[in-house]
Design an enzyme around this catalytic site. Sequence first.
Site, mmCIF file in Angstrom:
data_model
loop_
_atom_site.group_PDB
_atom_site.id
_atom_site.type_symbol
_atom_site.label_atom_id
_atom_site.label_comp_id
_atom_site.label_asym_id
_atom_site.label_seq_id
_atom_site.Cartn_x
_atom_site.Cartn_y
_atom_site.Cartn_z
ATOM 1 N N ASN A 170 23.962 -8.963 12.735
ATOM 2 C CA ASN A 170 25.411 -8.991 12.602
ATOM 3 C C ASN A 170 25.932 -7.592 12.434
ATOM 4 O O ASN A 170 25.282 -6.721 11.851
ATOM 5 C CB ASN A 170 25.849 -9.885 11.434
ATOM 6 C CG ASN A 170 25.964 -9.128 10.134
ATOM 7 O OD1 ASN A 170 26.905 -8.380 9.899
ATOM 8 N ND2 ASN A 170 24.968 -9.290 9.265
ATOM 9 N N CYS A 204 25.327 -1.149 3.492
ATOM 10 C CA CYS A 204 25.831 -1.823 4.681
ATOM 11 C C CYS A 204 25.523 -0.988 5.911
ATOM 12 O O CYS A 204 25.974 0.152 6.028
ATOM 13 C CB CYS A 204 27.331 -2.055 4.585
ATOM 14 S SG CYS A 204 27.963 -2.932 6.042
HETATM 15 C C1 LIG Z 1 27.298 -12.194 8.646
HETATM 16 C C2 LIG Z 1 26.825 -11.404 7.460
HETATM 17 C C3 LIG Z 1 27.731 -10.635 6.730
HETATM 18 C C4 LIG Z 1 27.324 -9.889 5.627
HETATM 19 N N1 LIG Z 1 28.219 -9.163 4.911
HETATM 20 C C5 LIG Z 1 27.821 -8.465 3.810
HETATM 21 C C6 LIG Z 1 28.743 -7.752 2.987
HETATM 22 O O1 LIG Z 1 29.945 -7.753 3.231
HETATM 23 N N2 LIG Z 1 28.272 -7.061 1.921
HETATM 24 C C7 LIG Z 1 26.934 -7.060 1.595
HETATM 25 O O2 LIG Z 1 26.550 -6.429 0.626
HETATM 26 N N3 LIG Z 1 26.048 -7.756 2.326
HETATM 27 C C8 LIG Z 1 26.450 -8.455 3.429
HETATM 28 N N4 LIG Z 1 25.522 -9.170 4.152
HETATM 29 C C9 LIG Z 1 24.113 -9.183 3.733
HETATM 30 C C10 LIG Z 1 23.761 -10.432 2.934
HETATM 31 O O3 LIG Z 1 24.500 -10.497 1.746
HETATM 32 C C11 LIG Z 1 22.260 -10.474 2.617
HETATM 33 O O4 LIG Z 1 21.921 -9.356 1.841
HETATM 34 C C12 LIG Z 1 21.409 -10.479 3.859
HETATM 35 O O5 LIG Z 1 21.991 -11.270 4.864
HETATM 36 C C13 LIG Z 1 19.983 -10.979 3.613
HETATM 37 O O6 LIG Z 1 19.956 -12.319 3.210
HETATM 38 P P1 LIG Z 1 19.728 -13.567 4.218
HETATM 39 O O7 LIG Z 1 18.544 -13.228 5.081
HETATM 40 O O8 LIG Z 1 19.507 -14.735 3.339
HETATM 41 O O9 LIG Z 1 20.964 -13.678 5.038
HETATM 42 C C14 LIG Z 1 25.949 -9.920 5.259
HETATM 43 C C15 LIG Z 1 25.046 -10.700 5.989
HETATM 44 C C16 LIG Z 1 25.466 -11.441 7.084
HETATM 45 C C17 LIG Z 1 24.446 -12.258 7.840
#
Ligand SMILES: Cc1cc2nc3c(=O)[nH]c(=O)nc-3n(C[C@H](O)[C@H](O)[C@H](O)COP(=O)(O)O)c2cc1C
Lengths: 302, 302, 256, 256
Positions: free
Chosen positions: A68, A128
Site C-alpha cells: 500500500n 511510514c
Molecule cells: C492500508 C494500510 C494503511 C496503513 N496506514 C498506516 C498509518 O497511517 N500509520 C501507521 O503507523 N501504520 C500504517 N499502516 C501499517 C499498519 O498499521 C501495520 O503496522 C502493518 O500493516 C503491519 O500489520 P499487518 O501485516 O497486520 O497489516 C498501514 C497499513 C496498511 C495495510
Amino acid sequence: MDLTVHIGKLKLKNPVMTASGTFGYGEEYSEFVDLNKLGAIVVKGISLKPREGNPSPRICETSCGMLNSIGLQNVGLKEFLKTKLPYVRKYDTKLIVNILGNTLQEYVKLSEALDDAGVDGIELNVSCPNVKKGGIVFGTDKKMLGKLILKVKASIKNSLLITKLSPNVSDIKEFARIAEESGSDAISLINTIPGMAIDVKTRKPKIANIIGGLSGPAIKPIAVRMIYEAYGAVKIPIIGMGGIMNSEDAVEFMLAGATAVAIGTANFVNPMATLAIIRGMESFMKENGITDFKKLTGGLRC
Amino acid sequence: MDLTVHIGKLKLKNPVMTASGTFGYGEEYSEFVDLNKLGAIVVKGISLKPREGNPSPRICETSCGMLNSIGLQNVGLKEFLKTKLPYVRKYDTKLIVNILGNTLQEYVKLSEALDDAGVDGIELNVSCPNVKKGGIVFGTDKKMLGKLILKVKASIKNSLLITKLSPNVSDIKEFARIAEESGSDAISLINTIPGMAIDVKTRKPKIANIIGGLSGPAIKPIAVRMIYEAYGAVKIPIIGMGGIMNSEDAVEFMLAGATAVAIGTANFVNPMATLAIIRGMESFMKENGITDFKKLTGGLRC
Amino acid sequence: MSRYLRAEIIENSPVNKSHNLLILSSSGISKNSAPGQFYMIETASSYDPLLKRPFSILKQKSGAAHFLYRIKGKGTERMRQMKNGAAVSVLGPLGNGYPLPGKNLTPILIAGGIGIASLFPLAEKLGKNAYLFYGGRTKEELLMLDELKGMVKELIISTNDGSAGEKDTVVDVLKDYLASQLSALSSQLIYACGPSPMLEAVSMLATEKGIKGYISMEENMACGVGACLGCTVKTKKGYKRVCKEGPVFPIEEIVW
Amino acid sequence: MSRYLRAEIIENSPVNKSHNLLILSSSGISKNSAPGQFYMIETASSYDPLLKRPFSILKQKSGAAHFLYRIKGKGTERMRQMKNGAAVSVLGPLGNGYPLPGKNLTPILIAGGIGIASLFPLAEKLGKNAYLFYGGRTKEELLMLDELKGMVKELIISTNDGSAGEKDTVVDVLKDYLASQLSALSSQLIYACGPSPMLEAVSMLATEKGIKGYISMEENMACGVGACLGCTVKTKKGYKRVCKEGPVFPIEEIVW
Ligand SMILES: Cc1cc2nc3c(=O)[nH]c(=O)nc-3n(C[C@H](O)[C@H](O)[C@H](O)COP(=O)(O)O)c2cc1C
Ligand SMILES: Cc1cc2nc3c(=O)[nH]c(=O)nc-3n(C[C@H](O)[C@H](O)[C@H](O)COP(=O)(O)OP(=O)(O)OC[C@H]3O[C@@H](n4cnc5c(N)ncnc54)[C@H](O)[C@@H]3O)c2cc1C
Ligand SMILES: Cc1cc2nc3c(=O)[nH]c(=O)nc-3n(C[C@H](O)[C@H](O)[C@H](O)COP(=O)(O)OP(=O)(O)OC[C@H]3O[C@@H](n4cnc5c(N)ncnc54)[C@H](O)[C@@H]3O)c2cc1C
Ligand SMILES: Cc1cc2nc3c(=O)[nH]c(=O)nc-3n(C[C@H](O)[C@H](O)[C@H](O)COP(=O)(O)O)c2cc1C
Ligand code: FES
Ligand code: FES
C-alpha cells in the site's frame, strides 16, 4: 480468566487492538465489530493539516501480502478532533492516535493537541514508507529519533507515548533501546516493509508511488523475529503486529514478547477478524489452562 | 533471439542462474536439469574448513515462504576442489562459488584458492543470517564491507567478484555503492531476511537456531524494491533474486534493474524450475517482440 | 524416466475422519520403488502452502502409487480437498528404503500412528514373516488392520487410550513382549517408523537388548533430493540428510 | 442483518472459456441491493490469494445473488475451481449503485466487456427503456445477449475484431450513433461501465455533447468498506473511495 493487559499505565480489556490505517477512524468497521469489545482502537495516522494522499493505484496484492501507498491521506488534526474523536469516544475502549509530522515541531504540536483532547495514547509513526518527508527519516536515524521522543514526551501530560518502530533497520534492538531511554512508554512494531511490484505487461509499477509498504502474512516471520529481539533489549511493553491473521498468530506474537497485538491487513480479509481473534485467544487460554494472559508474554521456550 | 547477458566480463548463455544453497553443488539436480542449459551455477556457500551446520529442525514453512538455518553446512574448500568442482566443470556452464569466512583473512584465502582453481566467479556471502561470526557483520557494517572487498579484489586475478548484499539494512544504495567503489564487479541481492516462527503448542521456535532466513515468494516485493534502488545507485550489474517462482517474476526483476536472476526456493517446489523459467522468458520475448534480453534490464516505465 | 512428474488423482477418499487414502496415476510412475521410500507431493497450485510434502509409498502398483495420509496442518488439509481427476506434481521415489533382512530372520516391525504407511510395503514384501507392533493414540489411528492381519505372522495392536488393543505405548507393549518371549521370537532385527519420541524409545530398547535394526526418521523437508540440507539428523558420522542418506538409518547411527 | 456472511455456492459454471456464472445462496443475503452495487468475494481459504475480490451484482433473487466473472488472474482462477456446495465468505452489498433516471428519459447504457455485469440489473430495472451499447474485444466477451435483447429498447453490439456486431470500439459506435440520430434518441443521460480507457472516452464524448451521466469506476480494493483508502480515484473534490462514495460517480466529477 483474565484477559486484561497493561501497556504502561493503560489497562486494556484484552490484548487485541487495531493497527493504524487499517481500521479507518473506527466508524468504518462499527457495523461489523462492537467497538466496545476491542482492547484499543488505533486510528489512521493524523497530520497537522489534512493530506490528500498519493495517486492511484494505491494498493496491489502480492504473495500472501499486499503493498500500500496511501500516502497518509487523512482529515487533519482539526477535523479529527471535531468529528472523528467524538465518534470513537462514544465507545468504552481505549483510543490511540497515530501521528505523523514533517518536522519535529509538527509532531510536538500534534501530540500536545491530542493530549489536551484526552486521547489515551499517542503512537509516533516514524516509519511510514509512503511519504517523502519526515516519518521514516526519524525512524532510521538514531539521533533524530531520540530527540523526537524526548521532545514529544516533554510536551504531553497524560497520554501514553508509543513509538512505532521502522522494520527497515539492521538492528531493531538499538532503536528499541533509544525509544526506551528517551521516554517512550511502549513501542509498537512492525510497520510495513518497503516493497515494490511491477506489471510485466505494461512495465509499470503496480502502485503509482512505485514503492509501497508490504503487510500481511508474508511479513509475519520478520515481525515475530523483531519482536523477539526487541523483547530481549527493553523493558517497556511491546505492541506486536505484522501479518497476524488468527488467534494462533496473536499468541505467537505474545510468546515472542508482545504484551498486546494489533490487527491490520486481516481486517480487510475478514472485517470481524479482531473479534474472532479475541474469541480464539480465550479458547486457547481455556484449552491450555492459562488463567492470566500476561503469562504468555515472552513465554517462548528455547 | 539473443538470450545472452554479460555480468562484467562473464558472458552467460542466458540470465538464469541458481541461488547459492538451493542447488547443492549442481550434482543434486543434474537428474532433473541439463546443467549445460543454465546461465550459471552458483554453488552452496563454501568455507575454509568443513562446517557441520546447525542442529535440526533447520527449516519450516511460513506463509508463501520458508525459514532456513542450515548454518552453512559444507564440505570445506579442500573437498570442494577435489570432488565438487571437477563435477560441475564437466558441464558447459559458468561456475560461481559462494564463500563465507569468519575473518577477512579467511575470505582472502578462499578467494585466492578458488581463483587459482579457475572458477568463473566468486560470490562474497556477507549476509548469511545463520552463522554467528563473520558474514552478516561484514554485510551491515559499511567500513568493514569496503575493506573486505578491496582485499579480496586484490587477491584474485581472473574470477569475477560478486558481492551478495544483506537485505537487512536501512539503505541498500549505500551498500551497493560501497561494493562498486571497492571493486566488486557485480552485486547480487537479496539474501534471505532474518525471520522466526514459533509453534504455539510447544512454545518452541520452529527451527532450532531460533532465527532463520526467510526466502520465497513472500519476500519478492522487498527484493524487487531493493534491486530497483540499487540499480539507481550503481553501474555494475545486478544479479537479482528473492522469491522468483516463474518467468514473469524473472522478467519483473530484470525490469527493476537486474542483469541476471537467480532461482532459489523455486527449485524446491519444482526441481526443473530453472529450465521452465528460461523457456518462459524466451516465450515472453517472442510474444513481446523483444530480440535482445539486455534491453529488459531497468526497463521499468514510471 | 524422470522422478519429477505430473500425476492424476484417481482416488482421494477418507479412511476415517483424520486420514485419507490417495491414489496417484501416471505412466511415468516408477515401478521399482523400495519399501520405505517416499514421494514429495504438491498440495496446492498457489504458493500457500508452498513446499511439497513427503509421504511414504504405501503400495506400488503398475502406473499407480498409493499413499495413506493423516490430515495434520495446512498442507494435508489442502490435499484433502483435492478432487479426482486433478493433476499434481510429484517427485519420487526418494530416499533409501529399508534394507531387507537375511532369509532366516522374522523381523519385528514397530509402527506408531501413520508410520504404518512406511512399514506396510515392507510387511507385504516379507510375506507373513514379520511381527508387527502397531500403536496409535486412539483406535482411529489404527488403519488397514484387516489387510495387515493377513500380511504378518502376528499383529499386536495397542492404543494410548485403550480404545483398541492393549492400553499402552507400542514400545512398552514391545518391551513386555520381549521380556516374556524374546527367545521365542526368532528375531534379532527391528524396523520402526513413527513419531520421534517413539523412535528414540525403540532405539534405547534395541540398544539395551542388543538387537539391531533400522528406523525411518522424519524431518521437515524442502527439496527432497539432498540439495537444501534442510532435513538433516545428527548421526555418529555427522549430520545426514533424511531425504537422501535416509529416511531409513541403522538404529545405532542416530545421535538422540 | 450483517453484510459479512458465509454463502453457499449453488452454481459456478462456465459461460464460455473465460467467463463463469456464480450463484451464491444464503438466507443472510440482502434483498435490497441496487443496480451497480457489488460484493467482495473470498477466492481462497489459504492466504494466497489473500484479499477478497469485488464483483458486481448481476441479479438479486431472494436468498441468492448472481455474479458474472471473467477469469483474469490468480483470484478469479481460484474462483473458477470452487465447487458447488462450498462455503465462501462475502461482504456486501457495497457501494452506492446507479442513481435512477427521471421518468421521461430513455438512457444510454454503455458496457465494455465484463462491465455488463454491473449494467445488467440497471437495464432490467429500466424495463425496456434503455439503449444498450455493448462492446467487447471479441465475440467471446459479449455475454447474455438473448436475455439482454428482451430487456432493452435497442441493443447495439460491437467488437474490436469484428467477430460480432460492428467492428469498432463501443465508444466509436456510440459516437456515430449520436452524430446520426441524437435527436431521435430521447436521451440526455448516459450510464457506463467498462475498462478505464473506455470510461475516459465516454466521459470526453459526454462532456463534448453536453450529455450528463454516470460511470462505474474500477480500482484495486482491499477492505471494500471505506477504511483502507486504497481504492481512491481523483475527483474534482479530491480523492474519493470507489468502494464507498462509488463505484458510480457523475461523469463530470472524475479527473482523468
Ligand atoms: C492500508 C494500510 C494503511 C496503513 N496506514 C498506516 C498509518 O497511517 N500509520 C501507521 O503507523 N501504520 C500504517 N499502516 C501499517 C499498519 O498499521 C501495520 O503496522 C502493518 O500493516 C503491519 O500489520 P499487518 O501485516 O497486520 O497489516 C498501514 C497499513 C496498511 C495495510
Ligand atoms: C520420509 C517421510 C515420510 C512420511 N510419510 C508420511 C505418510 O505416509 N503419511 C503421512 O500422513 N505423513 C507422512 N509424513 C509426515 C508428513 O510429511 C507431514 O505430516 C506433513 O508434511 C504435514 O504437512 P501439513 O502441511 O499438513 O502440516 P503443517 O501444519 O504445515 O506442518 C505441520 C508439521 O508438519 C511438518 N512439515 C511441514 N512441512 C513439511 C515438509 N515440507 N516436509 C516435512 N514435514 C513437514 C512439520 O513438522 C510441521 O511442523 C512423512 C514424513 C517424512 C519425512
Ligand atoms: C466495483 C467493481 C466491480 C467489479 N465487478 C466485476 C464483475 O462483475 N465481474 C468481473 O469479472 N470483474 C469485476 N470487477 C473486476 C474484478 O474485481 C477483477 O477482475 C478481479 O479482482 C481480478 O482478480 P484476479 O485475482 O483474478 O486478478 P489478479 O491477477 O490478482 O489481478 C489482476 C488485476 O486485477 C485487479 N485486482 C486484483 N486484486 C484486486 C482487488 N482486490 N480489487 C480490485 N481489483 C483487483 C488489479 O487491477 C490487478 O492488477 C469489478 C471490479 C470492481 C472494482
Ligand atoms: C536452504 C537455503 C540455503 C541457502 N544457503 C545460502 C548460502 O549458502 N549462501 C548464500 O549466499 N545464500 C544462501 N541462501 C540464500 C539464497 O541464495 C537466496 O539469496 C535466497 O534464498 C532468496 O532467494 P529465493 O527466495 O529465490 O530462495 C540459501 C537459501 C536457502 C533457502
Ligand atoms: S529436503 Fe533438502 S536435503 Fe533433504
Ligand atoms: S477498498 Fe478500502 S477504502 Fe475502498
